[in-house]
Design a protein around this motif. Sequence first.
Motif, mmCIF file in Angstrom:
data_model
loop_
_atom_site.group_PDB
_atom_site.id
_atom_site.type_symbol
_atom_site.label_atom_id
_atom_site.label_comp_id
_atom_site.label_asym_id
_atom_site.label_seq_id
_atom_site.Cartn_x
_atom_site.Cartn_y
_atom_site.Cartn_z
ATOM 1 N N GLY A 140 1.688 -5.507 3.892
ATOM 2 C CA GLY A 140 1.198 -6.873 3.851
ATOM 3 C C GLY A 140 0.060 -7.154 4.787
ATOM 4 O O GLY A 140 -0.309 -8.311 4.973
ATOM 5 N N VAL A 141 -0.528 -6.102 5.380
ATOM 6 C CA VAL A 141 -1.589 -6.329 6.344
ATOM 7 C C VAL A 141 -2.827 -6.922 5.679
ATOM 8 O O VAL A 141 -3.610 -7.624 6.314
ATOM 9 C CB VAL A 141 -1.955 -5.014 7.063
ATOM 10 C CG1 VAL A 141 -2.610 -4.032 6.093
ATOM 11 C CG2 VAL A 141 -2.869 -5.276 8.252
ATOM 12 N N ALA A 142 -3.001 -6.633 4.398
ATOM 13 C CA ALA A 142 -4.201 -7.113 3.725
ATOM 14 C C ALA A 142 -4.225 -8.629 3.624
ATOM 15 O O ALA A 142 -5.300 -9.228 3.691
ATOM 16 C CB ALA A 142 -4.287 -6.496 2.321
ATOM 17 N N GLY A 143 -3.033 -9.227 3.428
ATOM 18 C CA GLY A 143 -3.048 -10.674 3.211
ATOM 19 C C GLY A 143 -2.281 -11.476 4.211
ATOM 20 O O GLY A 143 -2.142 -12.683 4.031
ATOM 21 N N LYS A 202 -8.546 1.839 -0.936
ATOM 22 C CA LYS A 202 -8.055 3.164 -0.565
ATOM 23 C C LYS A 202 -7.596 3.199 0.885
ATOM 24 O O LYS A 202 -6.602 3.847 1.225
ATOM 25 C CB LYS A 202 -9.139 4.211 -0.794
ATOM 26 C CG LYS A 202 -8.667 5.653 -0.564
ATOM 27 C CD LYS A 202 -9.766 6.641 -0.851
ATOM 28 C CE LYS A 202 -9.242 8.076 -0.703
ATOM 29 N NZ LYS A 202 -8.672 8.321 0.642
ATOM 30 N N GLN A 203 -8.312 2.494 1.772
ATOM 31 C CA GLN A 203 -7.894 2.435 3.167
ATOM 32 C C GLN A 203 -6.529 1.762 3.292
ATOM 33 O O GLN A 203 -5.687 2.175 4.101
ATOM 34 C CB GLN A 203 -8.945 1.690 3.991
ATOM 35 C CG GLN A 203 -10.261 2.453 4.133
ATOM 36 C CD GLN A 203 -11.312 1.627 4.857
ATOM 37 O OE1 GLN A 203 -11.118 0.439 5.135
ATOM 38 N NE2 GLN A 203 -12.446 2.254 5.169
ATOM 39 N N ILE A 204 -6.313 0.721 2.496
ATOM 40 C CA ILE A 204 -5.014 0.045 2.524
ATOM 41 C C ILE A 204 -3.919 0.986 2.041
ATOM 42 O O ILE A 204 -2.832 1.077 2.633
ATOM 43 C CB ILE A 204 -5.058 -1.235 1.675
ATOM 44 C CG1 ILE A 204 -6.030 -2.241 2.287
ATOM 45 C CG2 ILE A 204 -3.668 -1.853 1.556
ATOM 46 C CD1 ILE A 204 -6.231 -3.482 1.450
ATOM 47 N N LYS A 252 -0.614 2.509 4.079
ATOM 48 C CA LYS A 252 0.761 2.438 3.581
ATOM 49 C C LYS A 252 1.404 3.824 3.563
ATOM 50 O O LYS A 252 2.554 3.998 3.984
ATOM 51 C CB LYS A 252 0.780 1.834 2.180
ATOM 52 C CG LYS A 252 0.448 0.361 2.124
ATOM 53 C CD LYS A 252 0.249 -0.112 0.702
ATOM 54 C CE LYS A 252 1.459 0.165 -0.155
ATOM 55 N NZ LYS A 252 1.276 -0.329 -1.543
ATOM 56 N N VAL A 253 0.654 4.819 3.084
ATOM 57 C CA VAL A 253 1.192 6.177 3.025
ATOM 58 C C VAL A 253 1.478 6.708 4.427
ATOM 59 O O VAL A 253 2.507 7.351 4.678
ATOM 60 C CB VAL A 253 0.217 7.101 2.278
ATOM 61 C CG1 VAL A 253 0.661 8.555 2.388
ATOM 62 C CG2 VAL A 253 0.109 6.694 0.815
ATOM 63 N N ALA A 254 0.566 6.425 5.380
ATOM 64 C CA ALA A 254 0.776 6.880 6.756
ATOM 65 C C ALA A 254 2.012 6.233 7.367
ATOM 66 O O ALA A 254 2.791 6.890 8.072
ATOM 67 C CB ALA A 254 -0.457 6.579 7.599
#
Length: 313
Positions: free
Chosen positions: A154-157, A249-251, A255-257
């Motif tokens: 949820g960091v994007a929003g 892609k950075q988002i 998430k994957v990290a």
Amino acid sequence: MSLAEDRVTPGARTDVMPVESSKSAIAWGPIIGGAVAASGITLILLLLGSGVGLTMVSPWSGESSSAATVGVTAAIWLVVVQWLSSAFGGYLTGRLRTKWAAIHTDEVFFRDTAHGFLSWALATVFVAGFLASSLTSLAGAGANAAGQAAMAAGVAGGAAAASASDTDTTGPSMSTAYFTDALLRPQNIADRANADNGAAAAEISRILLQGAVNGSVPDGDKAYIAGIVSARTGLSEADARTRVDTVLKQIDDAKVAAQAAADKARKAAATSALIGSLSLLVGAFIAAAAAALGGRQRDEEEDLVAVSRGPLV
């Protein structure tokens, strides 16, 4: 032939019922003494291990051991602490108990091992309070990492959602705001981008948040974001779409990290729990065996003293 049969003399009556001993088979004094000693040894070794472990960690880059090395070393040291303290406490429990007279050798062995086990259990309860915080941290590492993954999702929003809630407390909830934005999107994207800078940024944040929840951003939303980026930055449609794809892609990478960190913490917590349980089981066995050894040596010493004194006149 049992010990009772060995002591039967010729002509003696053999139909007399044996008298049950009124003394308890458990000697709590040696048990408590061994448990206290084991707890003290445990605390000393834990403090020693903490001091050695701090030398492996440094705030300066390149001067600290890897996290895997520190974790493996800590696990091995906890096993060593458990075994040494269990052996010391169990041996003291066996040596400090009084000699059981007129008791079969097998029964003496059983009582010694039982006393060693009880001493280990009591010492474990004593030390559990000191280890509770460490075990809780290990067990909660996986949950904390999972929470970080959810935060990354949820960091994007997140910031935009807070901003939107501060500026419009009467508007739709975040679950419906995305669909409301989709209904009210203007035909001319440039007008939307130039008319209200804050509203456009908040809308993009809600789109990214919805995409993080669903796992992907639809192509229509990507095209809409690219149009706003193009109108705001002066980039071409293709360059704006490339920038949008790069950010998405950075988002996804974040998430994957976070998920990888959560999985690594989960595996570390599971490994620590398994090693800890195995160490406790082996510690219980060592304490019981050490108590049997200490009790046998004590009885042998008593027998040697009795032989050296000679028969009573």
